[in-house]
Design an enzyme around this catalytic site. Structure first.
Site, PDB file in Angstrom:
ATOM      1  N   TYR A 157     -59.084 -13.042  25.076  1.00 20.04           N
ATOM      2  CA  TYR A 157     -60.524 -13.570  24.930  1.00 20.04           C
ATOM      3  C   TYR A 157     -60.979 -12.824  23.679  1.00 20.04           C
ATOM      4  O   TYR A 157     -61.898 -13.286  22.708  1.00 20.04           O
ATOM      5  CB  TYR A 157     -61.071 -14.355  26.187  1.00 20.04           C
ATOM      6  CG  TYR A 157     -62.546 -15.139  25.367  1.00 20.04           C
ATOM      7  CD1 TYR A 157     -62.228 -16.825  25.228  1.00 20.04           C
ATOM      8  CD2 TYR A 157     -63.930 -14.636  25.057  1.00 20.04           C
ATOM      9  CE1 TYR A 157     -63.565 -17.278  25.020  1.00 20.04           C
ATOM     10  CE2 TYR A 157     -64.505 -15.269  25.595  1.00 20.04           C
ATOM     11  CZ  TYR A 157     -64.979 -16.671  25.066  1.00 20.04           C
ATOM     12  OH  TYR A 157     -65.354 -17.905  24.890  1.00 20.04           O
ATOM     13  N   LYS A 161     -62.241 -13.374  19.964  1.00 20.51           N
ATOM     14  CA  LYS A 161     -62.986 -13.975  18.710  1.00 20.51           C
ATOM     15  C   LYS A 161     -64.082 -12.412  18.367  1.00 20.51           C
ATOM     16  O   LYS A 161     -65.547 -13.046  17.716  1.00 20.51           O
ATOM     17  CB  LYS A 161     -64.705 -14.339  20.655  1.00 20.51           C
ATOM     18  CG  LYS A 161     -64.961 -15.189  21.733  1.00 20.51           C
ATOM     19  CD  LYS A 161     -64.136 -16.529  20.689  1.00 20.51           C
ATOM     20  CE  LYS A 161     -64.454 -17.863  20.972  1.00 20.51           C
ATOM     21  NZ  LYS A 161     -64.517 -18.968  20.858  1.00 20.51           N
TER      22      LYS A 161
END
Length: 253
Positions: A157, A161
Protein backbone atom coordinates in the site's frame (compact mmCIF):
# COMPACT_ATOMS: atom_id res chain seq x y z
CA UNK A 1 -10.23 32.55 -2.41
CA UNK A 2 -12.20 31.94 -5.61
CA UNK A 3 -14.46 28.87 -5.41
CA UNK A 4 -16.68 29.55 -8.44
CA UNK A 5 -17.59 26.16 -9.88
CA UNK A 6 -21.19 26.62 -11.02
CA UNK A 7 -22.02 24.82 -14.26
CA UNK A 8 -18.76 22.92 -14.46
CA UNK A 9 -18.32 19.13 -14.53
CA UNK A 10 -16.36 16.84 -12.22
CA UNK A 11 -15.72 13.10 -12.14
CA UNK A 12 -15.24 11.53 -8.71
CA UNK A 13 -14.07 7.91 -8.54
CA UNK A 14 -14.60 5.85 -5.41
CA UNK A 15 -17.62 8.05 -4.73
CA UNK A 16 -19.89 5.41 -3.20
CA UNK A 17 -18.71 6.13 0.34
CA UNK A 18 -16.18 7.86 2.56
CA UNK A 19 -13.93 10.58 1.15
CA UNK A 20 -15.30 10.11 -2.36
CA UNK A 21 -18.92 10.55 -1.36
CA UNK A 22 -18.17 13.55 0.87
CA UNK A 23 -16.25 15.22 -1.95
CA UNK A 24 -18.95 14.48 -4.52
CA UNK A 25 -21.49 16.11 -2.20
CA UNK A 26 -19.21 19.09 -1.62
CA UNK A 27 -18.72 19.63 -5.35
CA UNK A 28 -22.47 19.37 -5.93
CA UNK A 29 -23.10 21.94 -3.20
CA UNK A 30 -20.90 24.35 -5.17
CA UNK A 31 -23.06 23.90 -8.28
CA UNK A 32 -21.03 21.35 -10.21
CA UNK A 33 -22.49 18.54 -12.27
CA UNK A 34 -21.04 15.38 -10.72
CA UNK A 35 -20.24 12.06 -12.34
CA UNK A 36 -20.24 9.52 -9.50
CA UNK A 37 -18.07 6.51 -10.35
CA UNK A 38 -17.63 3.34 -8.31
CA UNK A 39 -17.84 -0.45 -8.46
CA UNK A 40 -20.50 -0.48 -5.75
CA UNK A 41 -23.63 0.22 -7.76
CA UNK A 42 -26.09 0.43 -4.85
CA UNK A 43 -23.99 2.83 -2.79
CA UNK A 44 -22.93 4.82 -5.85
CA UNK A 45 -26.55 5.39 -6.82
CA UNK A 46 -27.21 6.33 -3.20
CA UNK A 47 -24.61 9.09 -3.50
CA UNK A 48 -26.45 10.38 -6.57
CA UNK A 49 -29.73 10.32 -4.66
CA UNK A 50 -28.14 12.36 -1.84
CA UNK A 51 -26.92 14.94 -4.35
CA UNK A 52 -30.28 15.21 -6.06
CA UNK A 53 -32.06 15.51 -2.71
CA UNK A 54 -29.94 18.59 -2.05
CA UNK A 55 -30.91 20.07 -5.40
CA UNK A 56 -27.73 19.04 -7.21
CA UNK A 57 -27.09 17.33 -10.53
CA UNK A 58 -25.37 13.95 -10.75
CA UNK A 59 -25.23 10.69 -12.66
CA UNK A 60 -23.78 7.32 -11.66
CA UNK A 61 -21.41 5.28 -13.82
CA UNK A 62 -20.29 1.82 -12.73
CA UNK A 63 -16.52 1.65 -13.10
CA UNK A 64 -13.62 -0.54 -12.07
CA UNK A 65 -10.70 1.85 -12.48
CA UNK A 66 -8.27 -1.06 -12.89
CA UNK A 67 -9.92 -1.91 -16.23
CA UNK A 68 -9.08 0.30 -19.19
CA UNK A 69 -12.39 -0.45 -20.91
CA UNK A 70 -14.30 0.76 -17.83
CA UNK A 71 -12.30 3.97 -17.53
CA UNK A 72 -12.63 4.71 -21.24
CA UNK A 73 -16.40 4.18 -20.97
CA UNK A 74 -16.55 6.43 -17.89
CA UNK A 75 -14.98 9.33 -19.77
CA UNK A 76 -17.12 8.70 -22.85
CA UNK A 77 -20.28 8.77 -20.74
CA UNK A 78 -19.12 11.94 -19.00
CA UNK A 79 -18.67 13.63 -22.38
CA UNK A 80 -21.95 12.32 -23.82
CA UNK A 81 -23.92 13.32 -20.69
CA UNK A 82 -22.44 16.71 -19.84
CA UNK A 83 -20.31 17.63 -22.86
CA UNK A 84 -17.12 18.44 -20.98
CA UNK A 85 -14.81 17.59 -18.07
CA UNK A 86 -13.42 20.39 -15.93
CA UNK A 87 -12.20 18.54 -12.84
CA UNK A 88 -11.40 15.01 -11.73
CA UNK A 89 -10.90 13.55 -8.28
CA UNK A 90 -9.22 10.17 -8.76
CA UNK A 91 -9.99 8.77 -5.36
CA UNK A 92 -10.80 5.08 -5.88
CA UNK A 93 -8.46 2.94 -3.81
CA UNK A 94 -8.08 -0.42 -2.16
CA UNK A 95 -7.30 -1.13 1.48
CA UNK A 96 -3.82 -1.81 2.76
CA UNK A 97 -2.48 -5.21 3.66
CA UNK A 98 -1.65 -5.98 7.29
CA UNK A 99 1.60 -7.91 7.51
CA UNK A 100 5.33 -7.85 6.96
CA UNK A 101 6.62 -7.51 3.43
CA UNK A 102 7.83 -11.11 3.14
CA UNK A 103 4.40 -12.39 4.17
CA UNK A 104 2.59 -10.59 1.37
CA UNK A 105 1.08 -12.42 -1.58
CA UNK A 106 1.20 -11.80 -5.30
CA UNK A 107 -2.59 -11.49 -5.34
CA UNK A 108 -2.40 -8.70 -2.73
CA UNK A 109 0.28 -6.91 -4.71
CA UNK A 110 -1.63 -7.11 -7.99
CA UNK A 111 -4.93 -6.01 -6.43
CA UNK A 112 -3.48 -3.01 -4.58
CA UNK A 113 -1.30 -1.84 -7.46
CA UNK A 114 -4.06 -2.47 -9.98
CA UNK A 115 -6.50 -0.08 -8.32
CA UNK A 116 -4.25 2.41 -6.53
CA UNK A 117 -1.65 2.92 -9.27
CA UNK A 118 -2.95 1.58 -12.58
CA UNK A 119 -6.37 3.04 -11.78
CA UNK A 120 -4.98 6.55 -11.28
CA UNK A 121 -2.81 6.22 -14.39
CA UNK A 122 -5.73 5.05 -16.52
CA UNK A 123 -8.00 7.81 -15.26
CA UNK A 124 -5.47 10.52 -16.07
CA UNK A 125 -4.71 8.87 -19.42
CA UNK A 126 -8.33 9.44 -20.49
CA UNK A 127 -9.01 12.66 -18.57
CA UNK A 128 -6.06 14.65 -19.85
CA UNK A 129 -7.05 14.57 -23.56
CA UNK A 130 -10.54 15.81 -22.69
CA UNK A 131 -9.11 18.67 -20.67
CA UNK A 132 -6.59 19.49 -23.41
CA UNK A 133 -9.36 19.69 -25.99
CA UNK A 134 -11.22 22.34 -23.98
CA UNK A 135 -8.20 24.37 -22.91
CA UNK A 136 -7.57 23.29 -19.32
CA UNK A 137 -8.74 21.65 -16.12
CA UNK A 138 -7.61 20.34 -12.76
CA UNK A 139 -7.00 16.85 -11.42
CA UNK A 140 -6.58 15.74 -7.81
CA UNK A 141 -5.38 12.23 -6.97
CA UNK A 142 -5.76 10.53 -3.61
CA UNK A 143 -2.40 9.51 -2.21
CA UNK A 144 -1.71 9.20 1.54
CA UNK A 145 0.75 10.15 4.24
CA UNK A 146 1.94 6.59 3.57
CA UNK A 147 3.11 7.92 0.21
CA UNK A 148 5.48 10.35 1.91
CA UNK A 149 7.28 8.02 4.28
CA UNK A 150 7.49 4.48 5.57
CA UNK A 151 4.48 2.37 6.49
CA UNK A 152 5.50 -0.81 8.32
CA UNK A 153 3.26 -3.83 7.71
CA UNK A 154 1.62 -2.16 4.73
CA UNK A 155 4.57 -2.00 2.33
CA UNK A 156 2.57 -2.67 -0.85
CA UNK A 157 0.00 0.00 0.00
CA UNK A 158 2.83 2.38 0.91
CA UNK A 159 4.56 1.74 -2.41
CA UNK A 160 1.30 2.30 -4.29
CA UNK A 161 0.78 5.70 -2.70
CA UNK A 162 4.38 6.73 -3.38
CA UNK A 163 3.64 5.81 -6.99
CA UNK A 164 0.50 7.99 -7.01
CA UNK A 165 2.60 10.97 -5.95
CA UNK A 166 5.13 10.16 -8.68
CA UNK A 167 2.41 10.01 -11.31
CA UNK A 168 0.94 13.27 -9.99
CA UNK A 169 4.21 15.19 -10.09
CA UNK A 170 5.16 13.86 -13.51
CA UNK A 171 1.78 14.71 -15.05
CA UNK A 172 1.87 18.15 -13.44
CA UNK A 173 5.16 18.99 -15.14
CA UNK A 174 4.12 17.52 -18.48
CA UNK A 175 0.93 19.61 -18.65
CA UNK A 176 1.96 22.72 -16.69
CA UNK A 177 1.93 24.93 -19.80
CA UNK A 178 -1.35 23.43 -21.04
CA UNK A 179 -3.44 25.00 -18.24
CA UNK A 180 -3.98 21.64 -16.55
CA UNK A 181 -3.03 21.42 -12.90
CA UNK A 182 -2.42 18.04 -11.22
CA UNK A 183 -2.12 17.70 -7.45
CA UNK A 184 -2.56 15.04 -4.78
CA UNK A 185 -4.05 14.91 -1.31
CA UNK A 186 -2.28 12.88 1.37
CA UNK A 187 -4.70 12.15 4.19
CA UNK A 188 -3.66 10.80 7.56
CA UNK A 189 -6.09 8.49 9.31
CA UNK A 190 -9.60 9.58 8.33
CA UNK A 191 -12.88 8.45 9.88
CA UNK A 192 -14.23 6.28 7.06
CA UNK A 193 -15.72 2.80 6.76
CA UNK A 194 -12.22 1.62 5.90
CA UNK A 195 -10.91 3.12 9.13
CA UNK A 196 -13.62 1.48 11.18
CA UNK A 197 -12.96 -1.92 9.64
CA UNK A 198 -9.25 -1.60 10.32
CA UNK A 199 -9.30 -0.09 13.80
CA UNK A 200 -12.59 0.00 15.62
CA UNK A 201 -12.71 -3.75 16.27
CA UNK A 202 -9.71 -3.06 18.48
CA UNK A 203 -10.26 0.05 20.66
CA UNK A 204 -6.55 0.24 21.48
CA UNK A 205 -5.70 0.56 17.78
CA UNK A 206 -8.36 3.23 17.37
CA UNK A 207 -6.90 5.19 20.31
CA UNK A 208 -3.41 4.86 18.80
CA UNK A 209 -4.70 6.13 15.46
CA UNK A 210 -5.93 9.28 17.17
CA UNK A 211 -2.70 9.77 19.14
CA UNK A 212 -0.43 9.72 16.09
CA UNK A 213 -1.97 13.03 15.04
CA UNK A 214 -0.76 15.93 17.21
CA UNK A 215 -4.25 17.44 17.12
CA UNK A 216 -5.40 14.38 19.08
CA UNK A 217 -8.01 12.93 16.74
CA UNK A 218 -8.51 11.36 13.34
CA UNK A 219 -9.63 13.48 10.42
CA UNK A 220 -13.06 13.78 8.85
CA UNK A 221 -14.07 13.13 5.25
CA UNK A 222 -15.35 16.69 5.01
CA UNK A 223 -11.89 18.03 5.85
CA UNK A 224 -10.39 16.09 2.96
CA UNK A 225 -13.21 17.21 0.66
CA UNK A 226 -12.48 20.85 1.49
CA UNK A 227 -8.84 20.38 0.50
CA UNK A 228 -9.81 18.76 -2.81
CA UNK A 229 -12.15 21.63 -3.67
CA UNK A 230 -9.42 24.13 -2.86
CA UNK A 231 -6.94 22.38 -5.16
CA UNK A 232 -9.48 22.44 -7.98
CA UNK A 233 -10.45 26.05 -7.40
CA UNK A 234 -9.00 29.15 -9.04
CA UNK A 235 -7.63 29.99 -5.61
CA UNK A 236 -5.01 27.28 -6.25
CA UNK A 237 -4.20 28.52 -9.76
CA UNK A 238 -0.47 28.66 -8.97
CA UNK A 239 -0.40 25.23 -7.32
CA UNK A 240 0.50 22.13 -9.30
CA UNK A 241 2.59 19.03 -8.64
CA UNK A 242 1.87 19.36 -4.92
CA UNK A 243 1.14 16.58 -2.42
CA UNK A 244 -1.00 18.25 0.24
CA UNK A 245 -0.99 16.59 3.65
CA UNK A 246 -4.24 16.53 5.64
CA UNK A 247 -2.87 14.76 8.66
CA UNK A 248 -3.41 16.76 11.84
CA UNK A 249 0.31 17.49 12.00
CA UNK A 250 1.42 13.83 11.93
CA UNK A 251 4.26 14.39 9.46
CA UNK A 252 5.44 17.53 11.24
CA UNK A 253 6.83 15.49 14.12
Amino acid sequence: MSMIFSGRVVVVTGAAAGIGRATALAFAAQGLKVVVADMNVAHGEETVEHIKALGGTAVFVSCNVALESDVKRLMEQTLSTYGRLDYAFNNAGIEMEHGRLADGTEDEFDAIMGVNVKGVWLCMKYQLPLMLSQGGGAIVNTASVAGLGAAPKMSIYCASKHAVIGLTKSAAIEYAKKKIRVNAVCPGVIDTDMFRRAYEADPKKAEFAARIHPVGRVGTVEEVASAVLYLCSDGAAFTTGHALTIDGGALAI
